[in-house]
Design a protein around this motif. Sequence first.
Motif, PDB file in Angstrom:
ATOM      1  N   SER A   1      13.855 -23.600  81.001  1.00 31.21           N
ATOM      2  CA  SER A   1      13.159 -24.110  82.176  1.00 31.21           C
ATOM      3  C   SER A   1      12.340 -23.015  82.835  1.00 31.21           C
TER       4      SER A   1
ATOM      5  N   SER B   1      11.554 -27.916  82.116  1.00 33.92           N
ATOM      6  CA  SER B   1      11.400 -27.722  80.670  1.00 33.92           C
ATOM      7  C   SER B   1      10.702 -28.907  80.010  1.00 33.92           C
ATOM      8  N   ARG B   2       9.918 -29.660  80.793  1.00 29.93           N
ATOM      9  CA  ARG B   2       9.163 -30.777  80.238  1.00 29.93           C
ATOM     10  C   ARG B   2       7.672 -30.434  80.175  1.00 29.93           C
ATOM     11  N   ASP B   3       6.985 -31.139  79.293  1.00 31.09           N
ATOM     12  CA  ASP B   3       5.539 -30.961  79.144  1.00 31.09           C
ATOM     13  C   ASP B   3       4.784 -31.985  79.986  1.00 31.09           C
TER      14      ASP B   3
ATOM     15  N   PHE C   1       5.535 -36.391  82.726  1.00 31.28           N
ATOM     16  CA  PHE C   1       6.359 -35.299  82.218  1.00 31.28           C
ATOM     17  C   PHE C   1       7.193 -35.822  81.058  1.00 31.28           C
ATOM     18  N   SER C   2       7.068 -35.178  79.896  1.00 32.59           N
ATOM     19  CA  SER C   2       7.743 -35.630  78.681  1.00 32.59           C
ATOM     20  C   SER C   2       8.655 -34.534  78.160  1.00 32.59           C
ATOM     21  N   ALA C   3       9.855 -34.930  77.736  1.00 36.67           N
ATOM     22  CA  ALA C   3      10.813 -33.995  77.155  1.00 36.67           C
ATOM     23  C   ALA C   3      10.556 -33.896  75.655  1.00 36.67           C
ATOM     24  N   GLU C   4      10.335 -32.689  75.177  1.00 36.20           N
ATOM     25  CA  GLU C   4       9.986 -32.493  73.767  1.00 36.20           C
ATOM     26  C   GLU C   4      11.132 -32.883  72.850  1.00 36.20           C
TER      27      GLU C   4
ATOM     28  N   ASP D   1      11.950 -38.390  76.265  1.00 38.27           N
ATOM     29  CA  ASP D   1      12.096 -39.042  77.560  1.00 38.27           C
ATOM     30  C   ASP D   1      10.879 -38.731  78.436  1.00 38.27           C
ATOM     31  N   GLU D   2      10.356 -39.742  79.137  1.00 42.90           N
ATOM     32  CA  GLU D   2       9.135 -39.591  79.920  1.00 42.90           C
ATOM     33  C   GLU D   2       9.336 -40.059  81.349  1.00 42.90           C
TER      34      GLU D   2
ATOM     35  N   GLN E   1      13.276 -30.658  86.357  1.00 43.31           N
ATOM     36  CA  GLN E   1      14.021 -31.187  85.223  1.00 43.31           C
ATOM     37  C   GLN E   1      13.549 -30.578  83.903  1.00 43.31           C
TER      38      GLN E   1
END
Length: 255
Positions: A145, A177-179, A220-223, A227-228, A255
């Motif tokens: 993060s 830690s999301r994109d 925001f998307s989790a690699e 999850d978005e 997050q």
Amino acid sequence: MALSLLCPLLTTFLFMQTLADTSCTTDCFVQSHAAYYPNSQEHGTDVGACGFGSFGATINGGDVSATSNLYRDGVGCGACYQVRCTNSAYCSGNGVTVVITDHGASGNTDFILSQRAFGGMAVNTDAAASLLALGVVDIEYRRVSCSYPNKNLTVKIDESSSNPHYLAFVIWFQQGSRDITAVQLCETQNFVCKLLDRDHGAVWTASAPPSGPLSLRMLFSAEEDGDETWVAPVNNIPQDWKAGQTYDLGVQVDQ
């Protein structure tokens, strides 16, 4: 062993294996190599491919990096990674946390660190000099993060912008830690939104942007699991926005 005893044991093993695999997506290190900007000063570059400008050279105290595959056509800009070299004679156990600000490759490396970050992997200043003399070192890394205490997400209007004809901006202080995989620009009066283009790196653009104050929505998307979450900041971009200005969006996403 009786089948009635074997089945619970097998189920327990598979459950524990699933937990280990899930943990590995976020906690396990990937083996690779790292180099450093040979002609840079202590900090990073202010002309990085992410479009951060001078901010990209000094963010995170100058612990920044270019990357090759992790750049992901600009989606990886602003992501944070823990990077540690593996030579026990020179390297610390914690390594250094870097922010991705540029795209580049040097041989078979995943990271081209600023000199500050490269030396920051060492146990002391003498070991740092030895690392710099090596030029390329074996490393391991993992996504972590980003943390910017007392900082909200902030929009920097690119100097190429011209109100009201063309708007380009980058987003600073991307926490967690999301994109950021999509951005919408919305009119604040009737909340009609348009999806923006990723021009390059972390630069988002809109031709003929709406008039009046503007609201953003960011995806925001989790690699690791896909999850978005859409996030709508508290503060708007004012109607009289100007090229070169920064605007605090009034929200943090940890997050």
